[in-house]
Structure formats: C-alpha cells, structure tokens
Design a protein around this motif. Structure first.
Motif, PDB file in Angstrom:
ATOM      1  N   THR A   1     101.972 -14.872 -15.721  1.00  0.00           N
ATOM      2  CA  THR A   1     103.393 -14.774 -15.424  1.00  0.00           C
ATOM      3  C   THR A   1     103.183 -15.079 -13.904  1.00  0.00           C
TER       4      THR A   1
ATOM      5  N   ALA B   1     105.553 -13.574 -12.109  1.00  0.00           N
ATOM      6  CA  ALA B   1     106.051 -12.358 -11.696  1.00  0.00           C
ATOM      7  C   ALA B   1     104.869 -11.338 -11.091  1.00  0.00           C
TER       8      ALA B   1
ATOM      9  N   ARG C   1     108.067 -12.005 -18.925  1.00  0.00           N
ATOM     10  CA  ARG C   1     109.030 -13.210 -19.084  1.00  0.00           C
ATOM     11  C   ARG C   1     110.307 -12.897 -18.443  1.00  0.00           C
TER      12      ARG C   1
ATOM     13  N   GLU D   1     110.194 -12.588 -14.594  1.00  0.00           N
ATOM     14  CA  GLU D   1     109.678 -14.008 -14.046  1.00  0.00           C
ATOM     15  C   GLU D   1     111.152 -14.853 -14.152  1.00  0.00           C
TER      16      GLU D   1
ATOM     17  N   ARG E   1     113.536 -13.722 -11.388  1.00  0.00           N
ATOM     18  CA  ARG E   1     113.139 -14.186 -10.321  1.00  0.00           C
ATOM     19  C   ARG E   1     113.191 -15.651 -10.005  1.00  0.00           C
ATOM     20  N   SER E   2     113.078 -16.566 -10.978  1.00  0.00           N
ATOM     21  CA  SER E   2     113.345 -18.040 -10.953  1.00  0.00           C
ATOM     22  C   SER E   2     114.768 -18.325 -10.893  1.00  0.00           C
TER      23      SER E   2
END
Length: 284
Positions: A214, A216, A275, A278, A281-282
C-alpha cells in the motif's frame, strides 16, 4: 552452565532487595526453571541472536536466555532490579556476564540509538497492562526484530492472535498483523509465578512479514483501524463517518476500496484497512 532460579532463590532475592511485587509494574516473577527452559526453547534463540528482554525482573528468564549462547539486552524500569541483575548473572552464570547489557529504561520510550546492537528477537514476560503497546512500539522502532515470543495474559494473547471474523478480533489483532503473523503457542500455569497472579497466562509467538502492499503509511492505516473499532457494533460506513467527514463520504471511500460499507471492522483484514486508508489519501 547457568544456574537457574527456583522458588527459594526468587524469594531470597526479593527479600534481599526488599522488593514487594507491585500490580502497577505488573511484577509476577517466574520461579520455575522448566518453564524458563521451555520459553527459551520455543523462542529458538541461539548464539547468533541478540535478544531484547523487557522487564527481566529478578533474572529468571535472563539466565535461561544467556544459557542459549545469545547476547541479551535487558530493559528494566525498576532501578533496584536493574542494578541487581548483572550481579545475579555474575554469580550464577559468570561465563555469560559479558553477553548481558542492562538498560534502566521504560520500554515504551526505548529508541534504537540506546541499544548496543540491533536486536533480532524479543523474548519477554510482559506486564499485562502494557503488553500490546510495548510490542507495537518495539516493532515500529526496531525493524531488526524479526520474531518474538512473549508471555501475556491469556485474554491478551487471544486478541493478539485473533483473525478476521472472530469476536475478539480488534485493534491489537489488526495492528500486529501490519507487521506480521502472531500465533498463540501455549498456556502458562499460574503456579509458576510468584506472587501467583489472578489471571491465566499464555505464550504468543510473532514472525515479522512484509507489510501490506500500500501507498498509505502506518499512521494513516492505524487511524482507520482506531476509528473502525471505536464503535465496533456499527457498520464501517457509520463508524468511519467522523474519520472520513461524513457517512456518505465514508461509504464512497469504502466502495472505492472494494470493501462493503455494511461490513464491520471485525470482518475485514489489515490489507482491507490499508486499501481504505490509501483510497482516502488518493481522493483527499
């Protein structure tokens, strides 16, 4: 050959030092040499290892670990016990004294630069009230630790080793899984301790493994874990509402991560949590 400590030696040392075992420090000293030998055998340590021992107390396990040929770094918060431990080793295992380093420290604040060498293995009889925080702190700070064998309260052992879908799967289970695989190994009878604790104990082994794939970081993933289990009876969509900004936002992040918004925290894996972090975050 190290002379291990039995019940008479443990009580004698405690009397000499005027040590009254305290619940605050979680002091229950192992006085059974066979239990010590079993722990050392299960840990698999040998002459090639540098062992980190947290809370060595009067030295029962320390002597057993030194008998394996390993170097031992013992971290003890109690200044009286920290001062006496090298003396005990010189008296009972003089040939091993050079392989012992004692640090008078709080293990929860231990930093890599304080150690004489990178440790390979953690072996410890951990105070029950800080067992999980200590293990997580050391795994984060000391990447050289590839495995561990710790003695903890049975209920803590169960939570450390639990997998998704289990009623006791929670924050300790997921955060340990970030670093590798924990497994409950064996029970430890109450009678091998002085004073006898009012809880059962068990051994937990740990093997470090590659972290989830990941982008993250650990802090981001652990924030999701904490939020998910703060309200563990709620669905992830509801439990993560504050973390994500709203329930709608949480639902969208969960769907984007491929996680059912109606699921609960105890049903998903550390890779799922990664996930989720992540995807948040994205899309931030």
């Amino acid at each position: 050959m190290a002379q291990l400590l039995g019940p008479a030696e443990i009580r004698g040392l405690a009397a000499e030092l005027d040590v009254q075992p305290t619940k605050k420090l979680g002091q229950n000293f192992v006085h059974d040499p066979n239990t010590v030998r079993r722990i050392v055998e299960l840990s698999g340590v040998g002459a090639e290892d540098t062992v980190l021992e947290v809370g060595p107390g009067l030295g029962s396990l320390t002597l057993g670990l030194l008998a394996s040929g390993a170097h031992v770094v013992a971290v003890e918060i109690d200044p009286v016990l920290a001062t006496r431990l090298p003396v005990t080793v010189r008296e009972r295992a003089p040939e091993a004294a050079a392989r012992l380093t004692v640090l008078e420290r709080d293990a929860l604040r231990l930093a890599p630069g304080e150690l004489p060498a990178p440790p390979t293995t953690l072996v410890a009889n951990l105070p029950y009230n800080i067992a999980v925080p200590v293990v997580l702190h050391l795994l984060a700070e000391l990447p050289s630790l590839s495995r561990a064998l710790v003695m903890v309260q049975t209920e803590v052992a169960d939570r450390m080793a639990a997998g998704p879908g289990s009623r006791i799967y929670g924050v300790p289970s997921v955060k340990l899984a970030w670093y590798g695989k924990a497994r409950k190994v064996a029970p430890v009878p109450r009678a091998v301790f002085w004073p006898v604790p009012n809880v059962d104990s068990a051994l937990v082994s740990f093997e470090r493994a590659a972290r989830p794939d990941t982008a993250a970081d650990r802090a981001a993933v652990f924030a999701v874990v904490d939020a998910a289990f703060a309200q563990r009876r709620k669905t992830l969509r509801a439990a993560l509402a504050s973390w994500a900004g709203s329930a709608e936002r949480a639902g969208a992040v969960l769907q984007a991560a491929g996680v059912d918004p109606r699921a609960r925290g105890e049903q998903i894996t550390v890779a799922d949590f990664a996930r989720i972090a992540e995807r948040q975050r994205s899309n931030a």
